[in-house]
Design a protein around this motif. Structure first.
Motif, mmCIF file in Angstrom:
data_model
loop_
_atom_site.group_PDB
_atom_site.id
_atom_site.type_symbol
_atom_site.label_atom_id
_atom_site.label_comp_id
_atom_site.label_asym_id
_atom_site.label_seq_id
_atom_site.Cartn_x
_atom_site.Cartn_y
_atom_site.Cartn_z
ATOM 1 N N LEU A 6 -7.624 1.826 -21.140
ATOM 2 C CA LEU A 6 -7.555 2.584 -19.834
ATOM 3 C C LEU A 6 -6.792 3.862 -20.123
ATOM 4 O O LEU A 6 -5.942 3.803 -20.689
ATOM 5 C CB LEU A 6 -6.550 1.773 -19.165
ATOM 6 C CG LEU A 6 -7.129 0.542 -18.337
ATOM 7 C CD1 LEU A 6 -5.775 -0.227 -17.645
ATOM 8 C CD2 LEU A 6 -8.344 0.749 -17.407
ATOM 9 N N LEU A 15 -3.995 7.219 -11.414
ATOM 10 C CA LEU A 15 -5.363 7.187 -12.167
ATOM 11 C C LEU A 15 -6.304 6.801 -10.873
ATOM 12 O O LEU A 15 -6.272 5.601 -10.431
ATOM 13 C CB LEU A 15 -5.354 6.176 -13.143
ATOM 14 C CG LEU A 15 -6.603 6.023 -13.820
ATOM 15 C CD1 LEU A 15 -6.823 7.446 -14.591
ATOM 16 C CD2 LEU A 15 -6.640 4.913 -15.213
ATOM 17 N N LEU A 17 -10.298 5.923 -11.249
ATOM 18 C CA LEU A 17 -11.115 5.805 -12.001
ATOM 19 C C LEU A 17 -12.335 5.427 -11.549
ATOM 20 O O LEU A 17 -12.643 4.459 -10.677
ATOM 21 C CB LEU A 17 -10.594 4.454 -13.010
ATOM 22 C CG LEU A 17 -11.389 3.919 -14.225
ATOM 23 C CD1 LEU A 17 -11.620 5.078 -15.181
ATOM 24 C CD2 LEU A 17 -11.081 2.645 -14.709
ATOM 25 N N THR A 19 -16.076 4.099 -11.164
ATOM 26 C CA THR A 19 -16.852 2.971 -12.009
ATOM 27 C C THR A 19 -18.261 2.883 -11.384
ATOM 28 O O THR A 19 -19.066 1.881 -12.008
ATOM 29 C CB THR A 19 -15.968 1.493 -11.497
ATOM 30 O OG1 THR A 19 -16.031 1.450 -10.261
ATOM 31 C CG2 THR A 19 -14.571 1.517 -12.059
ATOM 32 N N VAL A 45 -10.720 10.404 -13.541
ATOM 33 C CA VAL A 45 -11.661 9.785 -14.847
ATOM 34 C C VAL A 45 -13.243 9.477 -14.321
ATOM 35 O O VAL A 45 -13.271 8.569 -13.602
ATOM 36 C CB VAL A 45 -10.843 8.867 -15.532
ATOM 37 C CG1 VAL A 45 -11.728 8.490 -16.744
ATOM 38 C CG2 VAL A 45 -9.446 9.208 -15.973
ATOM 39 N N SER A 46 -13.956 10.371 -15.069
ATOM 40 C CA SER A 46 -15.284 10.072 -14.569
ATOM 41 C C SER A 46 -15.967 9.744 -15.997
ATOM 42 O O SER A 46 -16.568 10.677 -16.718
ATOM 43 C CB SER A 46 -16.071 11.051 -13.742
ATOM 44 O OG SER A 46 -17.292 10.520 -13.740
ATOM 45 N N PHE A 50 -16.930 3.279 -18.098
ATOM 46 C CA PHE A 50 -16.199 2.288 -17.138
ATOM 47 C C PHE A 50 -17.191 1.916 -15.876
ATOM 48 O O PHE A 50 -16.818 1.335 -15.039
ATOM 49 C CB PHE A 50 -15.109 2.957 -16.592
ATOM 50 C CG PHE A 50 -14.007 3.168 -17.497
ATOM 51 C CD1 PHE A 50 -13.239 1.896 -17.858
ATOM 52 C CD2 PHE A 50 -13.615 4.505 -17.993
ATOM 53 C CE1 PHE A 50 -12.097 2.168 -18.610
ATOM 54 C CE2 PHE A 50 -12.756 4.637 -19.064
ATOM 55 C CZ PHE A 50 -11.901 3.274 -19.191
ATOM 56 N N VAL A 74 -4.026 0.898 -10.482
ATOM 57 C CA VAL A 74 -5.037 1.976 -10.658
ATOM 58 C C VAL A 74 -5.958 2.032 -9.308
ATOM 59 O O VAL A 74 -5.915 1.036 -8.672
ATOM 60 C CB VAL A 74 -6.083 1.638 -11.934
ATOM 61 C CG1 VAL A 74 -6.739 0.368 -11.608
ATOM 62 C CG2 VAL A 74 -7.044 2.631 -12.261
ATOM 63 N N LEU A 76 -9.848 2.576 -8.019
ATOM 64 C CA LEU A 76 -11.068 2.713 -8.415
ATOM 65 C C LEU A 76 -12.178 3.192 -7.492
ATOM 66 O O LEU A 76 -12.058 2.740 -6.274
ATOM 67 C CB LEU A 76 -11.705 1.057 -8.672
ATOM 68 C CG LEU A 76 -11.262 0.190 -9.672
ATOM 69 C CD1 LEU A 76 -11.689 -1.201 -9.785
ATOM 70 C CD2 LEU A 76 -10.864 1.012 -11.076
#
Length: 142
Positions: A6, A15, A17, A19, A45-46, A50, A74, A76
């Motif tokens: 992660l 974070l 993330l 997906t 975060v791309s 993931f 986290v 998503l």
């Protein structure tokens, strides 16, 4: 699924993330909605590694991480986030009840993120305040 690591959020941020990679425009909309509060409280975060990662895979990855690299939660940006008009993120507990989740629309993201980041509130306080669709929509004035 192979073992994943992660990413770590920036200091005093949460974070977020990605997906789901079905729509770049939706991802940009989600980021803009979160950043609309006027101060940075998300590490986005791309990373296609993931794509479609399961909640259980994230729980397992966090459990396998060194103590210094463990996360408590986290957010998503999954298929529901990308396709729903409200773009609700999926908040995932990785600490108290690993795998417990609830939805949070971007307009409530800062409230949840900030309180979790500084340890002012626990994940369960937000899950206990969700509606019948497991979505957090703020605390009622009481």
């Amino acid at each position: 699924m192979t073992c994943i690591d992660l990413p770590q959020p920036d200091d005093l941020t949460s974070l977020v993330l990605r997906t789901d990679f079905s729509s770049e425009a939706a991802w940009e909309t989600v980021q803009a909605a979160i950043d609309g509060s006027g101060y940075r409280n998300a590490t986005f975060v791309s990373d296609s590694s993931f794509a479609d990662v399961s909640v259980q895979a994230l729980v397992d990855a966090d459990a396998a991480a060194d103590d210094d690299d463990k996360l408590c939660y986290v957010f998503l940006a999954d298929a529901t986030t990308m396709t729903s008009e409200e773009h609700p993120l999926l908040a995932v507990d990785l600490y108290d009840e690993p795998g417990r989740t609830f939805r949070v629309p971007p307009r409530w993201y800062a409230d949840v993120s900030n309180n979790l980041t500084i340890g002012n509130m626990d994940f369960s306080e937000f899950t206990d305040a969700t509606n019948e669709s497991d979505t957090y929509c703020g605390f009622e004035d009481g």
